[in-house]
Design a protein around this motif. Structure first.
Motif, PDB file in Angstrom:
ATOM      1  N   PHE A 208      45.754  50.606  44.599  1.00  0.00           N
ATOM      2  CA  PHE A 208      44.505  49.857  44.417  1.00  0.00           C
ATOM      3  C   PHE A 208      44.797  48.424  43.969  1.00  0.00           C
ATOM      4  O   PHE A 208      43.953  47.547  44.064  1.00  0.00           O
ATOM      5  N   LEU A 209      46.000  48.217  43.419  1.00  0.00           N
ATOM      6  CA  LEU A 209      46.293  46.945  42.759  1.00  0.00           C
ATOM      7  C   LEU A 209      47.040  45.968  43.652  1.00  0.00           C
ATOM      8  O   LEU A 209      47.312  44.845  43.259  1.00  0.00           O
ATOM      9  N   GLU A 210      47.397  46.416  44.844  1.00  0.00           N
ATOM     10  CA  GLU A 210      48.059  45.494  45.780  1.00  0.00           C
ATOM     11  C   GLU A 210      46.976  44.657  46.447  1.00  0.00           C
ATOM     12  O   GLU A 210      46.088  45.196  47.101  1.00  0.00           O
ATOM     13  N   PRO A 211      47.018  43.351  46.262  1.00  0.00           N
ATOM     14  CA  PRO A 211      45.907  42.489  46.672  1.00  0.00           C
ATOM     15  C   PRO A 211      45.591  42.553  48.165  1.00  0.00           C
ATOM     16  O   PRO A 211      44.469  42.393  48.564  1.00  0.00           O
ATOM     17  N   GLY A 212      46.580  42.810  48.995  1.00  0.00           N
ATOM     18  CA  GLY A 212      46.315  42.860  50.434  1.00  0.00           C
ATOM     19  C   GLY A 212      45.689  44.168  50.896  1.00  0.00           C
ATOM     20  O   GLY A 212      45.299  44.299  52.045  1.00  0.00           O
ATOM     21  N   HIS A 213      45.600  45.142  49.980  1.00  0.00           N
ATOM     22  CA  HIS A 213      45.052  46.441  50.378  1.00  0.00           C
ATOM     23  C   HIS A 213      43.525  46.415  50.339  1.00  0.00           C
ATOM     24  O   HIS A 213      42.936  46.234  49.284  1.00  0.00           O
ATOM     25  N   LEU A 214      42.901  46.597  51.493  1.00  0.00           N
ATOM     26  CA  LEU A 214      41.449  46.538  51.564  1.00  0.00           C
ATOM     27  C   LEU A 214      40.827  47.921  51.523  1.00  0.00           C
ATOM     28  O   LEU A 214      39.852  48.161  50.827  1.00  0.00           O
ATOM     29  N   TYR A 215      41.401  48.852  52.290  1.00  0.00           N
ATOM     30  CA  TYR A 215      40.843  50.207  52.400  1.00  0.00           C
ATOM     31  C   TYR A 215      41.917  51.233  52.092  1.00  0.00           C
ATOM     32  O   TYR A 215      43.104  50.998  52.329  1.00  0.00           O
ATOM     33  N   HIS A 216      41.479  52.395  51.597  1.00  0.00           N
ATOM     34  CA  HIS A 216      42.409  53.446  51.172  1.00  0.00           C
ATOM     35  C   HIS A 216      41.987  54.751  51.826  1.00  0.00           C
ATOM     36  O   HIS A 216      40.829  55.163  51.700  1.00  0.00           O
ATOM     37  N   TYR A 217      42.939  55.374  52.520  1.00  0.00           N
ATOM     38  CA  TYR A 217      42.640  56.554  53.330  1.00  0.00           C
ATOM     39  C   TYR A 217      43.289  57.808  52.765  1.00  0.00           C
ATOM     40  O   TYR A 217      44.396  57.761  52.226  1.00  0.00           O
ATOM     41  N   GLY A 218      42.598  58.912  52.977  1.00  0.00           N
ATOM     42  CA  GLY A 218      43.201  60.227  52.809  1.00  0.00           C
ATOM     43  C   GLY A 218      43.274  60.843  54.197  1.00  0.00           C
ATOM     44  O   GLY A 218      42.871  60.212  55.182  1.00  0.00           O
TER      45      GLY A 218
END
Ligand SMILES: [Zn+2]
Length: 303
Positions: A208-218
């Protein structure tokens, strides 16, 4: 902003994270202080994160994080599940690695006999791959490919979480697959044990803390985004990389603990084997750090 996977307008804020680390472990792509809000799509469960306040001035940390996986500590890294083991296509076969970074995956694919090409928008990555590793790479993303260029395998590892329009991106990638081609996607697993345990800590999950990460998938949201792009998910697993001596169950990043694990697992074969066996148990329960999924073009399931 509507959900890029299911089109739903409503997101619910689930967390605000204010995280400060005195020292950022090598290979971890984040600033020492970061303030982030995490929202969940009320329909499909997709997670998104936003940096609050001043955005981190760190355009090129990504390359450094990637390069440490090829040099230094990363040279001892092992994936609990080999990405390539999920593919049915065996060498010799053409392979395109989208977002090749410093070339860690390209290096392995080439050594196994794949005819591999990397593309990456970061010129430092391309320079490193072509000059230091002596492997083929081109600067840019999918748009630099010729309209008729086709590959037996396309790998998109650690990329989709950076993409604002993932459906269009996967659709475009799959247009460059040969008729029996396989598309392998790897993303940080938002259903991992690591994320669940990390959510108990004030730092929450690294990803969640990596600035380039916009969306998170399972696994389920990854399958859904593939379906919207006209792809069928053929098989999937999880994997965890032992890089940096990372402790999957640790609720926060503690460099001293990581150094200790790295040192013990590097020196003792038994400790290393036990460590990897533990990570494989996680994969068996599909709760490893990364979701790896193989897709093939299927019947188009439109919005
Ligand atoms: Zn959604």
């Amino acid at each position: 902003m509507a959900c890029p996977v299911c089109g739903e307008d409503r997101f619910k804020t689930i967390r605000e994270i204010d995280s400060t680390l005195r020292a950022v472990p090598a290979g971890l792509d984040r600033a020492s202080h970061t303030l982030v809000r995490v929202d969940r799509c009320t329909s499909c469960g997709l997670l998104r994160s936003f940096e609050l306040g001043e955005p981190s001035p760190r355009e090129s940390i990504s390359f450094d994080a990637s390069a440490t996986k090829v040099r230094g500590a990363g040279a001892h890294s092992v994936s609990s599940t080999d990405e390539l083991s999920l593919l049915h296509t065996r060498p010799p076969a053409s392979l395109l690695d989208v977002g090749c970074g410093a070339g860690q995956f390209l290096l392995r694919a080439t050594s196994l006999g794949y005819d591999a090409l990397g593309i990456d928008p970061d010129s430092r990555s391309v320079e490193f791959v072509t000059q230091d590793l002596n492997l083929p790479a081109r600067k840019g993303s999918l748009e630099i490919l010729g309209a008729n260029e086709r590959f037996d395998i396309i790998t998109v590892l650690g990329v989709l979480e950076h993409i604002a329009e993932p459906v269009a991106f996967l659709r475009e990638a799959s247009a460059h697959l040969s008729p029996t081609g396989e598309l392998l996607v790897g993303v940080p697993n938002s259903a991992s044990l690591n994320r669940r345990v990390s959510s108990l800590s004030r730092h929450d999950w690294d990803m969640f803390l990596e600035p380039g990460h916009l969306y998170h998938y399972g696994p389920s949201t990854l399958q859904l985004v593939g379906e919207h792009a006209g792809l069928r998910m053929l098989r999937w697993s999880t994997s965890t990389i032992t890089i940096r001596g990372k402790v999957p169950f640790s609720p926060s990043r503690i460099p001293a603990v990581e150094r200790l694990v790295r040192s013990v697992t590097t020196r003792s074969k038994l400790a290393n084997r036990s460590y990897i066996a533990g990570l494989r148990l996680l994969d068996r329960s599909k709760m490893g750090d990364t979701v790896l999924a193989v897709f093939a073009p299927g019947d188009n399931i439109a919005f």
